[in-house]
Design a protein around this motif. Structure first.
Motif, PDB file in Angstrom:
ATOM      1  N   GLY A 124      17.881  -3.669 -11.554  1.00  0.00           N
ATOM      2  CA  GLY A 124      18.387  -5.027 -11.834  1.00  0.00           C
ATOM      3  C   GLY A 124      18.462  -5.932 -10.630  1.00  0.00           C
ATOM      4  O   GLY A 124      17.949  -7.053 -10.638  1.00  0.00           O
ATOM      5  N   LEU A 125      19.103  -5.463  -9.564  1.00  0.00           N
ATOM      6  CA  LEU A 125      19.307  -6.279  -8.371  1.00  0.00           C
ATOM      7  C   LEU A 125      17.982  -6.735  -7.771  1.00  0.00           C
ATOM      8  O   LEU A 125      17.788  -7.904  -7.455  1.00  0.00           O
ATOM      9  CB  LEU A 125      20.099  -5.490  -7.338  1.00  0.00           C
ATOM     10  CG  LEU A 125      20.244  -6.051  -5.942  1.00  0.00           C
ATOM     11  CD1 LEU A 125      21.665  -5.793  -5.414  1.00  0.00           C
ATOM     12  CD2 LEU A 125      19.243  -5.477  -4.952  1.00  0.00           C
ATOM     13  N   GLU A 276      18.586   5.175  -4.762  1.00  0.00           N
ATOM     14  CA  GLU A 276      19.906   5.156  -5.414  1.00  0.00           C
ATOM     15  C   GLU A 276      20.208   3.747  -5.912  1.00  0.00           C
ATOM     16  O   GLU A 276      19.862   2.779  -5.234  1.00  0.00           O
ATOM     17  CB  GLU A 276      21.017   5.533  -4.437  1.00  0.00           C
ATOM     18  CG  GLU A 276      21.210   7.018  -4.255  1.00  0.00           C
ATOM     19  CD  GLU A 276      20.167   7.556  -3.298  1.00  0.00           C
ATOM     20  OE1 GLU A 276      19.641   8.648  -3.524  1.00  0.00           O
ATOM     21  OE2 GLU A 276      19.829   6.813  -2.353  1.00  0.00           O
ATOM     22  N   ASP A 277      20.863   3.661  -7.068  1.00  0.00           N
ATOM     23  CA  ASP A 277      21.327   2.327  -7.469  1.00  0.00           C
ATOM     24  C   ASP A 277      22.797   2.391  -7.841  1.00  0.00           C
ATOM     25  O   ASP A 277      23.305   1.574  -8.547  1.00  0.00           O
ATOM     26  CB  ASP A 277      20.471   1.749  -8.591  1.00  0.00           C
ATOM     27  CG  ASP A 277      20.952   2.266  -9.926  1.00  0.00           C
ATOM     28  OD1 ASP A 277      20.832   1.546 -10.897  1.00  0.00           O
ATOM     29  OD2 ASP A 277      21.469   3.410  -9.922  1.00  0.00           O
ATOM     30  N   PRO A 280      25.656   5.292  -2.889  1.00  0.00           N
ATOM     31  CA  PRO A 280      25.040   5.236  -1.547  1.00  0.00           C
ATOM     32  C   PRO A 280      25.210   6.593  -0.875  1.00  0.00           C
ATOM     33  O   PRO A 280      26.290   7.176  -0.916  1.00  0.00           O
ATOM     34  CB  PRO A 280      25.826   4.150  -0.823  1.00  0.00           C
ATOM     35  CG  PRO A 280      27.094   3.980  -1.591  1.00  0.00           C
ATOM     36  CD  PRO A 280      26.819   4.415  -3.002  1.00  0.00           C
ATOM     37  N   ARG A 286      19.425   4.807   6.242  1.00  0.00           N
ATOM     38  CA  ARG A 286      19.721   3.644   5.389  1.00  0.00           C
ATOM     39  C   ARG A 286      20.421   2.564   6.208  1.00  0.00           C
ATOM     40  O   ARG A 286      20.120   1.370   6.089  1.00  0.00           O
ATOM     41  CB  ARG A 286      20.605   4.114   4.224  1.00  0.00           C
ATOM     42  CG  ARG A 286      21.224   2.998   3.390  1.00  0.00           C
ATOM     43  CD  ARG A 286      20.377   2.603   2.205  1.00  0.00           C
ATOM     44  NE  ARG A 286      21.113   1.679   1.332  1.00  0.00           N
ATOM     45  CZ  ARG A 286      20.544   1.028   0.296  1.00  0.00           C
ATOM     46  NH1 ARG A 286      19.281   1.164   0.057  1.00  0.00           N
ATOM     47  NH2 ARG A 286      21.270   0.229  -0.441  1.00  0.00           N
ATOM     48  N   ASP A 325      24.276  -8.425  -2.738  1.00  0.00           N
ATOM     49  CA  ASP A 325      25.142  -7.277  -2.687  1.00  0.00           C
ATOM     50  C   ASP A 325      25.452  -6.920  -1.231  1.00  0.00           C
ATOM     51  O   ASP A 325      25.092  -7.670  -0.338  1.00  0.00           O
ATOM     52  CB  ASP A 325      24.581  -6.087  -3.463  1.00  0.00           C
ATOM     53  CG  ASP A 325      25.723  -5.296  -4.093  1.00  0.00           C
ATOM     54  OD1 ASP A 325      26.126  -5.610  -5.210  1.00  0.00           O
ATOM     55  OD2 ASP A 325      26.279  -4.414  -3.402  1.00  0.00           O
ATOM     56  N   HIS A 327      24.305  -4.701   0.823  1.00  0.00           N
ATOM     57  CA  HIS A 327      23.286  -4.036   1.646  1.00  0.00           C
ATOM     58  C   HIS A 327      22.936  -4.849   2.903  1.00  0.00           C
ATOM     59  O   HIS A 327      22.748  -4.277   3.964  1.00  0.00           O
ATOM     60  CB  HIS A 327      22.053  -3.739   0.804  1.00  0.00           C
ATOM     61  CG  HIS A 327      22.404  -3.162  -0.542  1.00  0.00           C
ATOM     62  ND1 HIS A 327      21.643  -3.406  -1.666  1.00  0.00           N
ATOM     63  CD2 HIS A 327      23.454  -2.426  -0.966  1.00  0.00           C
ATOM     64  CE1 HIS A 327      22.213  -2.818  -2.721  1.00  0.00           C
ATOM     65  NE2 HIS A 327      23.308  -2.212  -2.321  1.00  0.00           N
ATOM     66  N   HIS A 363      27.145  -7.218  -7.379  1.00  0.00           N
ATOM     67  CA  HIS A 363      26.395  -6.837  -8.579  1.00  0.00           C
ATOM     68  C   HIS A 363      26.972  -5.623  -9.294  1.00  0.00           C
ATOM     69  O   HIS A 363      26.390  -5.134 -10.265  1.00  0.00           O
ATOM     70  CB  HIS A 363      24.947  -6.525  -8.213  1.00  0.00           C
ATOM     71  CG  HIS A 363      24.163  -7.681  -7.700  1.00  0.00           C
ATOM     72  ND1 HIS A 363      23.366  -8.478  -8.488  1.00  0.00           N
ATOM     73  CD2 HIS A 363      24.075  -8.210  -6.465  1.00  0.00           C
ATOM     74  CE1 HIS A 363      22.805  -9.420  -7.753  1.00  0.00           C
ATOM     75  NE2 HIS A 363      23.225  -9.278  -6.521  1.00  0.00           N
ATOM     76  N   VAL A 438      27.976 -11.816 -11.411  1.00  0.00           N
ATOM     77  CA  VAL A 438      26.690 -12.167 -12.024  1.00  0.00           C
ATOM     78  C   VAL A 438      26.762 -12.398 -13.535  1.00  0.00           C
ATOM     79  O   VAL A 438      25.721 -12.487 -14.201  1.00  0.00           O
ATOM     80  CB  VAL A 438      25.660 -11.082 -11.676  1.00  0.00           C
ATOM     81  CG1 VAL A 438      25.281 -11.149 -10.204  1.00  0.00           C
ATOM     82  CG2 VAL A 438      26.154  -9.686 -12.061  1.00  0.00           C
ATOM     83  N   ASN A 467      23.521 -14.309 -14.585  1.00  0.00           N
ATOM     84  CA  ASN A 467      22.129 -14.025 -14.228  1.00  0.00           C
ATOM     85  C   ASN A 467      21.151 -14.733 -15.161  1.00  0.00           C
ATOM     86  O   ASN A 467      21.502 -15.222 -16.244  1.00  0.00           O
ATOM     87  CB  ASN A 467      21.868 -12.507 -14.302  1.00  0.00           C
ATOM     88  CG  ASN A 467      22.372 -11.743 -13.108  1.00  0.00           C
ATOM     89  OD1 ASN A 467      22.493 -10.497 -13.089  1.00  0.00           O
ATOM     90  ND2 ASN A 467      22.688 -12.452 -12.039  1.00  0.00           N
ATOM     91  N   TYR A 556      27.285   5.128 -17.373  1.00  0.00           N
ATOM     92  CA  TYR A 556      27.964   3.959 -17.955  1.00  0.00           C
ATOM     93  C   TYR A 556      27.051   3.169 -18.879  1.00  0.00           C
ATOM     94  O   TYR A 556      27.508   2.421 -19.747  1.00  0.00           O
ATOM     95  CB  TYR A 556      28.544   3.055 -16.841  1.00  0.00           C
ATOM     96  CG  TYR A 556      27.599   2.063 -16.224  1.00  0.00           C
ATOM     97  CD1 TYR A 556      27.017   2.308 -14.964  1.00  0.00           C
ATOM     98  CD2 TYR A 556      27.284   0.865 -16.856  1.00  0.00           C
ATOM     99  CE1 TYR A 556      26.158   1.392 -14.381  1.00  0.00           C
ATOM    100  CE2 TYR A 556      26.424  -0.062 -16.289  1.00  0.00           C
ATOM    101  CZ  TYR A 556      25.873   0.209 -15.053  1.00  0.00           C
ATOM    102  OH  TYR A 556      25.010  -0.712 -14.468  1.00  0.00           O
ATOM    103  N   GLU A 655      28.845  -2.935 -17.098  1.00  0.00           N
ATOM    104  CA  GLU A 655      27.552  -3.558 -16.779  1.00  0.00           C
ATOM    105  C   GLU A 655      27.833  -4.962 -16.253  1.00  0.00           C
ATOM    106  O   GLU A 655      28.276  -5.833 -17.007  1.00  0.00           O
ATOM    107  CB  GLU A 655      26.655  -3.619 -18.020  1.00  0.00           C
ATOM    108  CG  GLU A 655      25.226  -4.037 -17.743  1.00  0.00           C
ATOM    109  CD  GLU A 655      24.455  -2.976 -16.966  1.00  0.00           C
ATOM    110  OE1 GLU A 655      23.935  -2.019 -17.597  1.00  0.00           O
ATOM    111  OE2 GLU A 655      24.440  -3.063 -15.731  1.00  0.00           O
ATOM    112  N   ALA A 656      27.607  -5.206 -14.985  1.00  0.00           N
ATOM    113  CA  ALA A 656      27.968  -6.496 -14.378  1.00  0.00           C
ATOM    114  C   ALA A 656      27.377  -7.653 -15.184  1.00  0.00           C
ATOM    115  O   ALA A 656      28.052  -8.623 -15.501  1.00  0.00           O
ATOM    116  CB  ALA A 656      27.486  -6.543 -12.928  1.00  0.00           C
ATOM    117  N   SER A 657      26.140  -7.518 -15.549  1.00  0.00           N
ATOM    118  CA  SER A 657      25.493  -8.547 -16.376  1.00  0.00           C
ATOM    119  C   SER A 657      24.452  -7.936 -17.297  1.00  0.00           C
ATOM    120  O   SER A 657      24.543  -8.024 -18.518  1.00  0.00           O
ATOM    121  CB  SER A 657      24.808  -9.611 -15.500  1.00  0.00           C
ATOM    122  OG  SER A 657      23.883 -10.378 -16.285  1.00  0.00           O
ATOM    123  N   GLY A 658      23.462  -7.279 -16.670  1.00  0.00           N
ATOM    124  CA  GLY A 658      22.265  -6.894 -17.419  1.00  0.00           C
ATOM    125  C   GLY A 658      21.289  -8.066 -17.350  1.00  0.00           C
ATOM    126  O   GLY A 658      21.704  -9.227 -17.360  1.00  0.00           O
TER     127      GLY A 658
END
Ligand SMILES: CCc1ccc([C@H](C)CC(=O)N[C@@H]2O[C@H](CO)[C@@H](O)[C@H](O)[C@H]2O)cc1
Length: 820
Positions: A124-125, A276-277, A280, A286, A325, A327, A363, A438, A467, A556, A655-658
């Motif tokens: 997604g991100l 990974e999503d 971490p 990384r 995000d 990162h 996110h 989002v 989003n 989730y 789910e933050a948004s989808g």
């Protein structure tokens, strides 16, 4: 894409044809009739690239010269997908090249499939970042994306004996026609070593770096072509190169390993994307990747501003940086480092500039996805940056102590360095002008949950920006049939103005339009079946009801709820409880992070269920379960136009948004979903009656979590269907190549069920059968499907980007006059 051939098309196609022939000759020294599809693809790509160059150079230089404020979209991931067709459509040259290729004996589809799909993101991100770049260019907003040019993108997924196997994805192997190496814009990035701060006689700080390792950041630029807009944006991806290819001293000493060891270490930085999503892994490499990205970018930003404008106090008026995000969080202390150590600014001045430059998008609420780096690791790898973060943290603690004396708890919640960890999200929130979620629900949960302590003191800093997706790729490129039907019905305006799609609403009541809409879906389903057979050797009935769950594999997102529900249908067919059900194809597509055992187990379960269903004569003709391997952008583009029912069944609040949900809606699928993320706003746009909404709301989930009242085992025991379906996971009925079963998944549901899958099972079952009932009434189904497409305009990333611009960036679009 059968638009009537405009005048002059044939001439332009002929001219294009000879350019392609010429390119093959010049590039490969062979005549066109000896060329392979790969060579023809490269020649076509290079011709299109030539078409883009002039406007790209014009805009890059003019925006720079004009000093127009520019947004820097800083992201560790850009899931851009294939570019040929997208660029041709945005340039308005698709028909021309299609005709030229046809005259050369090639069909466009063959050439399109040659292009590798650069999977420089997880999900997604990363895809959102790519949609944003398309909208920024189409809206003519001065913009640049900054990311990492991973040599190996997201792994290729193969399914062997029902299990996910990860294969390295060397996407650029076939040559990347769209990128330009900018050897004139390299920067040095330093790691490790020691740092000494000396205040010299005139009171200025002089910082000494010693024994550090250097890595050279080499940028590769890709043009981002706007839709029918001369403005072309830039995506700059940094690649890590060793300062010196070989250490001759060590080599001549016969110490061959270490001679190239430095090089390997240096170049390992942009070697591979972390798959990974959510969890971490806190790996040093990384952290190196994150600092590499932000240091090269911020050095370049400061450099070009100083060259263009000179006064770095004015930096926030010239650039605004959006941190995708946590990162790229280190961009904040990196800018402060450059301003203090290289430009001689005071601490206060540097912090003030940084706070006005950065904004942060969150996110995910998943606690395990929030990055917290071990302080010792950051101190040793990035000694100067760690010093700066320490100072930011100390000053924050002082400030809180003044405003809330004695409130150690508050400090422990707000502090950046805590328990030997550096909390990246807190650093982002503290140092950003705006912090956004989002979707509207996600934005609210950031205020009431994750960042509540920050929100109470700075409410104006927080907002939700829902989003969006680009209708260029997710309709014009992915679903040309539907795009043509819409163009023929309400004109082409939608491609540049999302509000236009609304004009399709009345056609939901038009039987002949519904007929055409239905025909489009049937054709797309046939295409998908052909593609699935050709690409993966998997057959599917194109006449069946396509019920699709396509997204990353995560508990989730509740692919397990869907799998258990399919088992209950299986039992119903075997027992005869279920008699009249239209033929259903249950389609799954999902990659699991390699270290996420339960996710990989769920993939194994889905493939076992697929064999169980196919193995029983009472079920094999009534339904099929299909797992589509290697879900990526190109797969989504052929799968979503062929879908009838879109599964968006995450536990409310997770789910933050989808964004897949929006793509299915645009492509005429109906959604069965929970009141979570952007599903809620989809129901507001199209009306709950045109979706199949079910399940516990976020408040109910919160209550059960708070009072620990949820007893999943009791829920199962109270529902015979559910209990029987669950038994399959442990009773050996599921055919697996090694007779393994699914105990862990079974107990994860019966003992704790952290995502309330069993709690929502019955409600889901009712919603599912309601969907099948409506599907049985063609006109009613099609009416609702047309309404979903017609009311999906709001979810265009153009609307999203306009909201970011109004609320956060305040950019001036290039003057329209120059646009057309
Ligand atoms: C450090 C590991 C890691 C890597 C990526 C991520 C991403 C934030 C995960 C992600 O892609 N989140 C998704 O972002 C989409 C775009 O905003 C949302 O639509 C999805 O709801 C969200 O899950 C978290 C943690």
């Amino acid at each position: 894409r059968n638009n009537p051939p405009e005048a002059g098309l044939a001439e332009r196609a002929a001219e294009t044809r000879s350019r392609i022939e010429e390119k093959v000759r010049k590039q490969f020294a062979i005549p066109i009739d000896e060329a392979t599809p790969e060579q023809v693809y490269e020649a076509v790509g290079l011709c299109v690239r030539d078409d883009i160059m002039d406007s790209w150079i014009t805009w890059r230089t003019s925006t720079q010269r004009s000093g127009a404020k520019c947004v820097i979209y800083l992201s560790a991931e850009f899931l851009i997908g294939r570019l040929l067709t997208n660029n041709l459509i945005n340039l308005g040259k698709y028909e021309c090249y299609e005709m030229a290729l046809r005259e050369l004996g090639y069909d466009m589809a063959t050439i399109e499939e040659v292009e590798s799909d650069p999977a420089l993101g997880n999900g997604g991100l990363g895809r959102l970042a790519a949609c944003f770049m398309d909208s920024l260019a189409t809206l003519g907003l001065p913009s640049m994306g900054y990311g990492i040019r991973y040599e190996y993108g997201f792994f290729r997924q193969e399914i062997r004996d029902g299990r996910q196997v990860e294969i390295p994805d060397n996407w650029a192997f076939g040559g990347a026609v769209w990128e330009t190496a900018r050897t004139d814009r390299t920067y040095e990035v330093r790691f490790g070593g020691t740092v000494e701060e000396n205040w010299n006689s005139d009171g200025n700080l002089r910082v000494e770096y010693r024994d550090y390792q250097s890595v050279i950041a080499k940028p590769y630029d890709m043009p981002v072509v706007g839709y029918r807009s001369p403005y072309t944006g830039t995506l700059r991806l940094w690649s890590a190169v060793a300062p010196k290819q070989l250490d001759l001293v060590q080599f001549n000493r016969g110490d061959y390993e270490s001679a190239s060891a430095d090089r390997e270490l240096a170049e390992s930085i942009s070697k591979v994307l972390y798959p990974e999503d959510s969890h971490p892994r806190g790996k040093e490499l990384r952290l190196r990747q994150q600092y590499f990205l932000v240091s090269a970018t911020m050095q370049q930003i400061v450099d070009s501003h100083r060259r263009r404008n000179g006064d770095l106090r004015k930096l926030p008026d010239a650039v605004v940086v959006q941190i995708n995000d946590t990162h790229p969080t280190l961009a904040i202390p990196e800018l402060i480092r450059i301003l203090i150590d290289n430009e001689g600014f005071s601490w206060e001045e540097a912090v003030e500039i940084a706070e006005r430059t950065f904004n942060y998008t969150n996110h995910t609420l998943l606690p395990e996805a929030l990055e917290c780096w071990p302080a010792p690791l950051m101190r040793s790898l990035l000694p100067r940056i760690y010093r700066i973060i320490e100072t930011i943290d100390a000053r924050l603690r002082d400030r809180i102590w003044q405003t809330n004396p004695g409130d150690a708890d508050l400090i422990s919640r707000l502090a950046i360095i805590h328990d030997g960890k550096v909390r990246m999200a807190n650093l982002c929130v503290l140092m950003s002008t705006k912090v956004n979620g989002v979707s509207q629900l996600h934005g609210k949960l950031l205020k009431t949950r994750l960042f509540r302590d920050f929100y109470v003191t700075q409410p104006e800093k927080f907002l939700g920006i829902t989003n969006g997706i680009t209708q260029r790729r997710w309709l014009a490129v992915a679903n040309p049939r539907l795009n043509s039907l819409i163009n023929d019905t309400i004109g082409e305006g939608f491609m540049r103005d999302w509000t236009k799609l609304e004009e399709l609403v009345p056609y939901a009541e038009d039987a002949s339009f519904r007929q055409k809409f239905d025909e489009v879906k049937r054709e797309n389903k046939r295409d998908f079946a052909t593609w699935l057979e050709r690409t993966h050797g998997i057959s599917i009935d194109p006449e069946s009801f396509m019920d699709v769950q396509a997204k990353r594999l995560h508990e989730y997102k509740r692919q397990l709820l869907k799998a258990v529900h399919i088992l209950s249908i299986y039992d119903g067919l075997v027992s005869g409880r279920i008699t009249d059900m239209p033929k259903v194809s249950f389609v799954f597509a999902a990659k699991a992070a390699p270290g996420y055992v339960r996710a990989k187990d769920t993939i194994r379960l889905i493939n076992a269920i697929s064999r169980l269903v196919a193995g029983n004569e009472r079920t094999r003709d009534a339904m099929s379960v299909v797992f589509v391997p290697n879900y990526d952008v190109s797969t989504a583009q052929v799968l979503m136009p062929a879908t009838d029912l879109s599964e968006q069944i995450s536990t409310a609040g997770f789910e933050a948004s989808g964004t897949g949900n929006m793509k299915f809606m645009l492509n005429g699928a109906l959604t069965i979903g929970t009141m979570d993320g952007a599903n809620i706003e989809m129901a507001e746009e199209v009306g709950e009656e045109n979706m199949f909404i079910f399940g516990a709301r976020v408040e109910e989930i919160d209550r059960m979590k708070a009072d620990h009242s949820y007893r999943p085992r009791e829920v199962a025991q109270a529902d015979g269907r559910l209990q029987k379906a669950l038994e399959h996971l442990v009773d050996g009925s599921l055919p697996t190549s090694d007779n393994s079963r699914f105990e862990d998944l079974y107990h994860s549901l019966m003992d704790s069920d952290p995502y309330f899958a069993l709690y929502d099972f019955d409600a889901y079952d009712k919603a599912f059968w309601e969907a099948l009932r409506v599907y049985g009434d063609r006109d009613e189904w099609l009416r609702r499907a047309v309404l979903n497409t017609a009311r999906s305009g709001y979810f265009s990333s153009d609307r999203t980007i306009n909201e970011y611009n109004e609320a956060v960036w305040h950019l001036t679009p290039i003057d329209d006059a120059a646009r057309f």
